[in-house]
Motif scaffolding. Sequence first.
Motif, PDB file in Angstrom:
ATOM      1  N   THR A  80       0.812  -1.199   0.164  1.00 56.64           N
ATOM      2  CA  THR A  80       0.093   0.135   0.056  1.00 56.64           C
ATOM      3  C   THR A  80       0.676   1.203   0.090  1.00 56.64           C
ATOM      4  N   PRO A  82       1.472   4.123   1.830  1.00 56.15           N
ATOM      5  CA  PRO A  82       0.654   5.333   1.979  1.00 56.15           C
ATOM      6  C   PRO A  82       1.355   6.551   2.068  1.00 56.15           C
ATOM      7  N   ASP A  85       2.178   7.697  -1.534  1.00 56.60           N
ATOM      8  CA  ASP A  85       0.806   7.689  -2.596  1.00 56.60           C
ATOM      9  C   ASP A  85       0.598   9.127  -2.887  1.00 56.60           C
ATOM     10  N   SER A  87      -1.614   9.836  -5.128  1.00 58.72           N
ATOM     11  CA  SER A  87      -3.012   9.885  -5.626  1.00 58.72           C
ATOM     12  C   SER A  87      -3.926  10.777  -4.364  1.00 58.72           C
ATOM     13  N   SER A  88      -4.922  10.672  -4.661  1.00 55.32           N
ATOM     14  CA  SER A  88      -5.970  11.525  -3.788  1.00 55.32           C
ATOM     15  C   SER A  88      -6.726  10.236  -2.888  1.00 55.32           C
ATOM     16  N   HIS A  89      -6.249   9.177  -2.908  1.00 52.60           N
ATOM     17  CA  HIS A  89      -6.931   8.070  -2.306  1.00 52.60           C
ATOM     18  C   HIS A  89      -6.906   8.590  -0.640  1.00 52.60           C
ATOM     19  N   SER A  90      -8.423   8.190  -0.197  1.00 53.38           N
ATOM     20  CA  SER A  90      -8.433   8.459   1.392  1.00 53.38           C
ATOM     21  C   SER A  90      -8.393   7.176   2.243  1.00 53.38           C
ATOM     22  N   HIS A  92      -8.156   2.718   2.641  1.00 54.28           N
ATOM     23  CA  HIS A  92      -8.480   1.351   2.183  1.00 54.28           C
ATOM     24  C   HIS A  92      -9.714   0.840   2.766  1.00 54.28           C
ATOM     25  N   ARG A  93     -10.419   0.342   2.020  1.00 52.47           N
ATOM     26  CA  ARG A  93     -11.956  -0.343   2.771  1.00 52.47           C
ATOM     27  C   ARG A  93     -11.339  -1.608   3.595  1.00 52.47           C
ATOM     28  N   ARG A 110      -7.529   4.871   7.032  1.00 56.22           N
ATOM     29  CA  ARG A 110      -7.877   6.181   6.527  1.00 56.22           C
ATOM     30  C   ARG A 110      -6.557   6.930   6.525  1.00 56.22           C
ATOM     31  N   TYR A 111      -6.351   7.806   5.480  1.00 56.55           N
ATOM     32  CA  TYR A 111      -5.208   8.679   5.295  1.00 56.55           C
ATOM     33  C   TYR A 111      -5.717  10.232   5.504  1.00 56.55           C
ATOM     34  N   ARG A 113      -4.468  13.601   5.200  1.00 58.51           N
ATOM     35  CA  ARG A 113      -3.482  14.369   4.242  1.00 58.51           C
ATOM     36  C   ARG A 113      -3.247  16.092   4.667  1.00 58.51           C
TER      37      ARG A 113
END
Length: 373
Positions: A80, A82, A85, A87-90, A92-93, A110-111, A113
Motif C-alpha cells: 500500500t 501510504p 501515495d 494519488s488522492s486516495h483517502s 482502504h476499505r 484512513r489517510y 493528508r
Amino acid sequence: MTSVDASIAGAAGATSTDAAVVAGLLPDGLVVVDAEQRIALANAEALRILECDGADVVGRPVVQGLPLTDKDGRDWWAHTDPWNDTSSHSGHRETLLVAPRGHEVLVTARYVRSDETGVVEQVLLGLRDAEARQRAERDQASVLSTVAHELRAPLTSVTGFTSSLLRRWDRFSDEQKRLMIETIEADATRLTRLITELLDISRLDSDSLNLRLGPVDLLGLLRTHMVRYELGRTAGAVQLRLGDRARRDGLPQMWADTDRLEQIFFNLIENALTHGGGGVTVTLDVGDELDGSPESVVVFVDDEGEGIPVGDREKIFGRFWHGPSNASTGLGLYVVRGLVEAHGGSVLVDDNTAGGARFVVRLPAGLPAVLDG
C-alpha cells in the motif's frame, strides 16, 4: 458507515490532547501511525486484538511494531505504501489481513493528508477481530446445509414417485397410485411452506413484510384447521375450545391478514404435535387491553410434552434454532413471532397445568390504527 469507519472518523477529528481519551472509549481497535511511519497510539481494544502490550508497538516503526500480511503472505505496508501515495486516495476499505501473531484481523485504513501539500501525515487503522465474522460465516454455512437438506428430502420423494408413475403406470394398482400421488402432494406442500418461510424471514429482516388487513373470523379459521386434522393422520389429536370470556361475551371483531394468521397457527399446532408427544388443545378467548385496544383476542396452544426449559424460552423464537432434537429447520417459531408482532400482538411460551408447553398468542381486537377513525 461501519463502526470501524465511525471510530476512525472520530479519532481523526480529535486533537492531540484528547486523542488518547477518545481512542480509549472507542469500541473498535485504533492504531495511529505518524508521518515518520512510527506508531503514535494504539488503544486498548487494538492491543487486545493484536495480543500484545503497548510497549511492544507504540513508538516503533510500523513495519516492525505492526507487520501485516495479506492472505498470499505479501507485506501489506509495502504493497500500500501510504506515505509515497501521490494519488488522492483517502484510505482502504476493510480487508482481512494476518496480524503479527498469526491470527486474522479486519483492517480499515484512513489517510489524513496535509491541506497544503496533500502528503499523508497520519494513517489511522481501524481493527476488528475476524472471529465474529468467521463464526457468522460458519453459522450461515450450517443454515444453508440445513435448508438444503430440508429441500432435498421432499424433492427426492417427488421426483422418485413421479418417475415411477410415468415409467410404470400400468404396473401399479389404483390404491398404490393414490398413495403415491398423496405423498407427492404432501411433499410439494411441504416444499411450498419451507420456501414461503424463507421468503418471510427475508421480508421480516428487511422490514418489507406487507399485511393485507381485513375482518377475520378467527374461530371459523381455527375450525377449518380442525377439520383438516380430523381428515388427516392426526384425527383426534387436536381439540378446539372456547375460553370462559369468549363463551360468555362472544369474540370481539378482529382485523388481520387471514393468510398470515393461518400460517401462525399452522406452525404453532404443527410444532406442538411434533415436539409435544401427544394431543394438542387450542383455546380461543378474550383478553385485556393490548396496544391501545380495549380488548384482545388470546389463543392458547397447549401440548402434552415435557415443556420447554426456562432458559430456552426465548431461544426457541430465534432464527434457525431447533434445539438438541434437530427435528425441524428452526424456521417456524421465528416466523410466528415476526408475523404476530407485525399485527401488533405478542407471543410467548410458558408451562400449562399438565406440565407441557403453552404458547400464548395475543392479538389486538377492533379496527387497526390506520383505519380507526
